[in-house]
Design an enzyme around this catalytic site. Structure first.
Site, PDB file in Angstrom:
ATOM      1  N   SER A 142     -19.585 -16.580 -50.999  1.00 32.29           N
ATOM      2  CA  SER A 142     -20.237 -15.479 -50.291  1.00 32.29           C
ATOM      3  C   SER A 142     -21.255 -14.847 -51.223  1.00 32.29           C
ATOM      4  CB  SER A 142     -19.189 -14.431 -49.881  1.00 32.29           C
ATOM      5  OG  SER A 142     -19.787 -13.225 -49.466  1.00 32.29           O
ATOM      6  N   TYR A 155     -11.687  -9.045 -52.363  1.00 32.63           N
ATOM      7  CA  TYR A 155     -12.549 -10.034 -51.718  1.00 32.63           C
ATOM      8  C   TYR A 155     -13.669 -10.494 -52.651  1.00 32.63           C
ATOM      9  CZ  TYR A 155     -15.664 -12.275 -48.365  1.00 32.63           C
ATOM     10  OH  TYR A 155     -16.469 -13.182 -47.711  1.00 32.63           O
TER      11      TYR A 155
END
Length: 261
Positions: A142, A155
């Protein structure tokens, strides 16, 4: 690699980016192993792709956040005598908020799915690819993996791990016939933010999963190591290289701080 007639395994295949990998790889003639928790969604997708493209689909409902799940999935593939030539480690989710206020159990599941499952799956399926002298692994990281993220601490850290892990294995295997590739998307029109439970974690305009996967497969065919779809996302991912760590944290905090209701 030419994926026609070969087997691709996609985790998190029931929706979003994973579903688009299934659709676009099926269009290229790849047989598919579709993995996610929802058997109903996978069965529907498998039936559609088999009908549309004449490929074979195996559906494996599996929660990869559970210890030992990757090993069970690998054994099922062995029992079906499937040689996986493309592994897409796509399954993952995020949490958002003050670290101590988020369920510790939920964050543990986040680490298990985003990190441990990626390592386990790669460790299990890579030897077969090396033995055959060909294969590829796509790990979905990401833009979050390029800098620490206040309010999404776990995350961001998991996606930084995936990016570092993939880069390292790209180097180890660059002359061994197996391609490693990291996909680093920004905000995308998927169920991601529904799972997070808030749009506060969304930064910038959302891309479509169709375009994200198209860009990924195109970049892989060119032999690239990773891709950040979208110019703004790419520039945003690189900006931390030109800032101090404290400046980078301040910028991320401004974008991700929970909004007052």
């Amino acid at each position: 690699m030419n994926i026609k007639g070969k087997w691709s395994l996609i985790t998190g295949a029931s929706s979003g980016i994973g579903e688009q990998f299934a659709r676009q790889l099926a269009k290229e003639g790849s047989h598919l192993v579709l993995v996610a928790r929802s058997k109903r969604k996978l069965d529907t997708l498998a039936a559609e792709l088999t009908r549309s493209y004449g490929i074979q689909c195996q559906v494996v409902p599996q929660d990869l956040s559970i210890e030992g799940a990757a090993g069970e999935l690998y054994q099922k593939c062995q029992q079906l005598n499937l040689n996986i030539d493309l592994l897409v480690n796509n399954a993952g989710f995020a949490t958002h908020g003050l670290f101590e206020q988020i369920s510790g159990e939920r964050q543990h599941e986040e680490v298990m799915l985003n990190v441990a499952a990626v390592v386990d799956m790669t460790h299990l399926f890579l030897p077969g690819m090396l033995h055959r002298g060909a294969g590829a692994v796509i790990n979905v990281s990401s833009t979050a993996g390029f800098q620490p993220l206040p309010y999404m601490a776990v995350y961001g850290a998991t996606k930084a791990f995936v990016l570092s892990f993939t880069d390292a294995l790209w180097w180890e295997n660059r002359d061994r016939g197996v391609q490693f590739f990291a996909l680093c998307p920004g905000s995308t029109e998927t169920n991601f933010f529904n799972v997070v439970g808030t749009e506060d974690a969304s930064v910038g305009a959302k891309d479509t999963p169709e375009r994200v996967v198209e860009v990924t497969l195109r970049a892989m065919k060119k032999g690239k190591q990773y891709v950040v779809p979208g110019l703004r996302n790419y520039l945003g991912a690189q900006i931390s290289r030109f800032m101090t760590r404290r400046q980078s944290l301040r910028l991320a905090q401004g974008m991700l701080s929970p909004r007052k209701q």
